[in-house]
Design a protein around this motif. Structure first.
Motif, PDB file in Angstrom:
ATOM      1  N   ASN A 114       0.807  -1.227   0.000  1.00 58.85           N
ATOM      2  CA  ASN A 114       0.000   0.000   0.000  1.00 58.85           C
ATOM      3  C   ASN A 114       0.837   1.272   0.000  1.00 58.85           C
ATOM      4  OD1 ASN A 114      -2.501  -1.407   0.012  1.00 58.85           O
ATOM      5  ND2 ASN A 114      -2.170  -1.830   2.185  1.00 58.85           N
ATOM      6  N   VAL A 115       1.974   1.224  -0.686  1.00 60.14           N
ATOM      7  CA  VAL A 115       2.821   2.397  -0.851  1.00 60.14           C
ATOM      8  C   VAL A 115       2.567   2.943  -2.253  1.00 60.14           C
ATOM      9  CG1 VAL A 115       5.200   3.245  -1.000  1.00 60.14           C
ATOM     10  CG2 VAL A 115       4.585   1.521   0.720  1.00 60.14           C
ATOM     11  N   GLN A 116       2.227   4.214  -2.308  1.00 63.71           N
ATOM     12  CA  GLN A 116       1.942   4.839  -3.594  1.00 63.71           C
ATOM     13  C   GLN A 116       3.223   5.009  -4.401  1.00 63.71           C
ATOM     14  OE1 GLN A 116       0.446   8.837  -3.324  1.00 63.71           O
ATOM     15  NE2 GLN A 116       0.089   8.998  -5.511  1.00 63.71           N
ATOM     16  N   VAL A 117       3.179   4.552  -5.642  1.00 67.24           N
ATOM     17  CA  VAL A 117       4.277   4.809  -6.576  1.00 67.24           C
ATOM     18  C   VAL A 117       3.932   6.131  -7.255  1.00 67.24           C
ATOM     19  CG1 VAL A 117       5.557   3.991  -8.583  1.00 67.24           C
ATOM     20  CG2 VAL A 117       4.684   2.341  -6.896  1.00 67.24           C
ATOM     21  N   ARG A 118       4.586   7.180  -6.815  1.00 67.75           N
ATOM     22  CA  ARG A 118       4.254   8.519  -7.314  1.00 67.75           C
ATOM     23  C   ARG A 118       4.659   8.696  -8.769  1.00 67.75           C
ATOM     24  NH1 ARG A 118       5.639  12.487  -2.218  1.00 67.75           N
ATOM     25  NH2 ARG A 118       4.155  11.517  -0.803  1.00 67.75           N
ATOM     26  N   ARG A 119       5.760   8.100  -9.125  1.00 62.79           N
ATOM     27  CA  ARG A 119       6.253   8.243 -10.490  1.00 62.79           C
ATOM     28  C   ARG A 119       7.309   7.180 -10.753  1.00 62.79           C
ATOM     29  NH1 ARG A 119       5.699  13.373 -13.210  1.00 62.79           N
ATOM     30  NH2 ARG A 119       6.500  13.057 -15.285  1.00 62.79           N
ATOM     31  N   MET A 120       7.312   6.688 -11.998  1.00 61.76           N
ATOM     32  CA  MET A 120       8.365   5.767 -12.431  1.00 61.76           C
ATOM     33  C   MET A 120       8.786   6.216 -13.824  1.00 61.76           C
ATOM     34  SD  MET A 120       8.446   1.694 -12.138  1.00 61.76           S
ATOM     35  CE  MET A 120       8.790   0.717 -13.556  1.00 61.76           C
ATOM     36  N   GLU A 121      10.054   6.554 -13.949  1.00 66.55           N
ATOM     37  CA  GLU A 121      10.593   7.090 -15.206  1.00 66.55           C
ATOM     38  C   GLU A 121      11.739   6.221 -15.698  1.00 66.55           C
ATOM     39  OE1 GLU A 121       9.642   9.942 -16.827  1.00 66.55           O
ATOM     40  OE2 GLU A 121       8.133  10.504 -15.342  1.00 66.55           O
ATOM     41  N   GLY A 122      11.852   6.081 -17.015  1.00 65.27           N
ATOM     42  CA  GLY A 122      13.006   5.428 -17.614  1.00 65.27           C
ATOM     43  C   GLY A 122      12.906   3.929 -17.787  1.00 65.27           C
ATOM     44  N   TYR A 123      11.765   3.343 -17.463  1.00 66.20           N
ATOM     45  CA  TYR A 123      11.624   1.882 -17.497  1.00 66.20           C
ATOM     46  C   TYR A 123      11.856   1.319 -18.901  1.00 66.20           C
ATOM     47  CZ  TYR A 123       9.726  -2.783 -16.861  1.00 66.20           C
ATOM     48  OH  TYR A 123       9.576  -4.147 -16.839  1.00 66.20           O
ATOM     49  N   ASP A 124      11.295   1.953 -19.919  1.00 71.11           N
ATOM     50  CA  ASP A 124      11.388   1.415 -21.281  1.00 71.11           C
ATOM     51  C   ASP A 124      12.819   1.337 -21.788  1.00 71.11           C
ATOM     52  OD1 ASP A 124       8.657   1.033 -21.375  1.00 71.11           O
ATOM     53  OD2 ASP A 124       8.267   2.942 -22.373  1.00 71.11           O
TER      54      ASP A 124
END
Length: 122
Positions: free
Chosen positions: A63-73
């Motif tokens: 239940n921790v919000q993932v605010r942003r995830m960048e660069g995965y691709d």
């Protein structure tokens, strides 16, 4: 979940996915972005993505919000913002180029071994 507990969960999760050279910087009082930066690397794009994907899944399970995830691709530098903890998952080559540890040299390091070693004795 307390920020320190989240940081430990992030470290253990990265370690479980065989992330290399895990470093945690205590950013409290240094950065307004987060209390901790976790920095690690993988040796291939697939490994970087596997580490990042697992970090996101574990956060959501807790239940921790993932605010942003960048660069995965591109999987060269994946940044996962979990609020009090920001995880930086690099490809080995990118890590040495950006050298965040030196950039944030004023930050104290957290003893990662004390977090992952108890888990290995189970």
């Amino acid at each position: 979940m307390k920020v320190k507990d989240l940081m430990e969960l992030v470290v253990k999760t990265a370690d479980d996915k065989r992330a290399e050279n895990i470093v945690v910087l205590d950013m409290e009082g240094i950065s307004l972005v987060a209390d901790y930066f976790m920095i690690c690397h993988g040796n291939s794009e697939k490994q970087v993505q596997a580490i990042a994907k697992e970090l996101k899944e574990i956060a959501l399970e807790n239940n921790v919000q993932v605010r942003r995830m960048e660069g995965y691709d591109h999987a060269r530098w994946v940044l996962i913002d979990l609020g009090g903890v920001v995880a930086h998952v690099f490809h080995r080559e990118e890590r040495s180029y950006y050298n965040l540890e030196k950039l944030w040299g004023d930050a104290a390091s957290v003893d990662v071994d004390s977090i992952v070693e108890p888990q290995q004795n189970i």
